[in-house]
Design a protein around this motif. Structure first.
Motif, PDB file in Angstrom:
ATOM      1  N   HIS A  82      -6.430  -2.893  -0.147  1.00  0.00           N
ATOM      2  CA  HIS A  82      -5.977  -3.493   1.602  1.00  0.00           C
ATOM      3  C   HIS A  82      -6.312  -3.812   2.425  1.00  0.00           C
ATOM      4  O   HIS A  82      -6.262  -4.467   3.399  1.00  0.00           O
ATOM      5  N   GLU A  83      -7.620  -3.217   2.763  1.00  0.00           N
ATOM      6  CA  GLU A  83      -8.736  -3.136   3.531  1.00  0.00           C
ATOM      7  C   GLU A  83      -9.194  -5.039   3.467  1.00  0.00           C
ATOM      8  O   GLU A  83      -9.796  -5.583   4.430  1.00  0.00           O
ATOM      9  N   THR A  84      -9.531  -5.232   2.407  1.00  0.00           N
ATOM     10  CA  THR A  84     -10.032  -6.850   1.899  1.00  0.00           C
ATOM     11  C   THR A  84      -9.309  -7.515   3.045  1.00  0.00           C
ATOM     12  O   THR A  84      -9.461  -8.235   2.920  1.00  0.00           O
TER      13      THR A  84
ATOM     14  N   ARG B 127      -6.449  -6.885   4.385  1.00  0.00           N
ATOM     15  CA  ARG B 127      -6.090  -7.185   5.774  1.00  0.00           C
ATOM     16  C   ARG B 127      -7.537  -8.008   6.352  1.00  0.00           C
ATOM     17  O   ARG B 127      -6.837  -8.814   7.075  1.00  0.00           O
ATOM     18  N   ARG B 128      -8.347  -7.729   6.524  1.00  0.00           N
ATOM     19  CA  ARG B 128      -9.471  -8.107   6.282  1.00  0.00           C
ATOM     20  C   ARG B 128      -9.638  -9.441   6.354  1.00  0.00           C
ATOM     21  O   ARG B 128      -9.629 -10.697   7.523  1.00  0.00           O
TER      22      ARG B 128
ATOM     23  N   ARG C  48       0.723  -1.386   0.076  1.00  0.00           N
ATOM     24  CA  ARG C  48       0.284  -0.139   0.205  1.00  0.00           C
ATOM     25  C   ARG C  48       0.952   1.593   0.047  1.00  0.00           C
ATOM     26  O   ARG C  48       0.421   2.106  -1.076  1.00  0.00           O
TER      27      ARG C  48
ATOM     28  N   ASP D  60      -6.418   1.861  -1.190  1.00  0.00           N
ATOM     29  CA  ASP D  60      -7.033   1.485  -0.065  1.00  0.00           C
ATOM     30  C   ASP D  60      -7.870   0.264   0.139  1.00  0.00           C
ATOM     31  O   ASP D  60      -7.814  -0.573   1.426  1.00  0.00           O
ATOM     32  N   GLU D  61      -9.223   0.030  -0.610  1.00  0.00           N
ATOM     33  CA  GLU D  61      -9.549  -0.262  -0.177  1.00  0.00           C
ATOM     34  C   GLU D  61      -9.262  -1.979  -0.533  1.00  0.00           C
ATOM     35  O   GLU D  61      -9.674  -3.167  -0.009  1.00  0.00           O
TER      36      GLU D  61
END
Length: 166
Positions: A155-157, A159-160, A145, A152-153
């Motif tokens: 990265h969040e997906t 990471r979850r 990232r 960012d989207e």
């Protein structure tokens, strides 16, 4: 006797001098013998500034045809160049986009839809590999990232997903 000869030669075979005079636009008249006298009329060419000229229906038709032709060519050039740009930006074939735009009724719309559905090529998110810890995977994801390789989207997906494996 001379007056009888003049009357004999002033019939329908001898047009008067007015039949040989031009009008203010330089047009010669058409003279016809009708009802015992010569009638002079100027023909309408449909073009030019003379009587009956000034364009008329023919001039308007020609103007409309030229405008329609120029608009059609400009519209086709715009459709093809826009379809090629959309294909190039989404990684699709520019030749196929050109062919679709020109050869089918809905080709331009299909190219637009396909390029938007396909989107831009993205960098794949690293999958879980055996032997790597969760902390290492999260650090690698943060590094991607920071380098701008993952949005960012994404990265969040990712990471979850990594945290759900715990």
């Amino acid at each position: 006797m001379i007056s009888v000869l003049l009357l004999a030669f002033s019939g329908p075979n001898d047009p008067p001098a007015k039949c040989f005079r031009t009008n203010e636009f330089g047009d010669l008249p058409t003279c016809t013998y009708s009802g015992g006298e010569w009638v002079r009329s100027y023909p309408s060419s449909g073009f030019g500034p003379g009587p009956g000229g000034g364009g008329g229906f023919e001039g308007v038709f020609v103007l409309f045809f030229v405008v329609a032709l120029v608009a059609g060519v400009a519209g086709t050039v715009w459709k093809v160049s826009t379809a090629r740009r959309m294909a190039r930006e989404s990684g699709m074939s520019e030749r196929d986009a050109t062919a679709m735009s020109l050869l089918s009724d809905d080709g331009f719309e299909a190219t637009y839809l396909a390029s938007n559905l396909r989107g831009r090529p993205t960098t794949p998110i690293p999958a879980a590999t055996p032997g790597r810890s969760t902390a290492d995977r999260l650090r690698e994801l943060d590094k991607l990232r920071a380098e701008g390789l993952v949005s960012d989207e994404e990265h969040e997906t990712a990471r979850r997903s990594i945290l759900e494996e715990l």
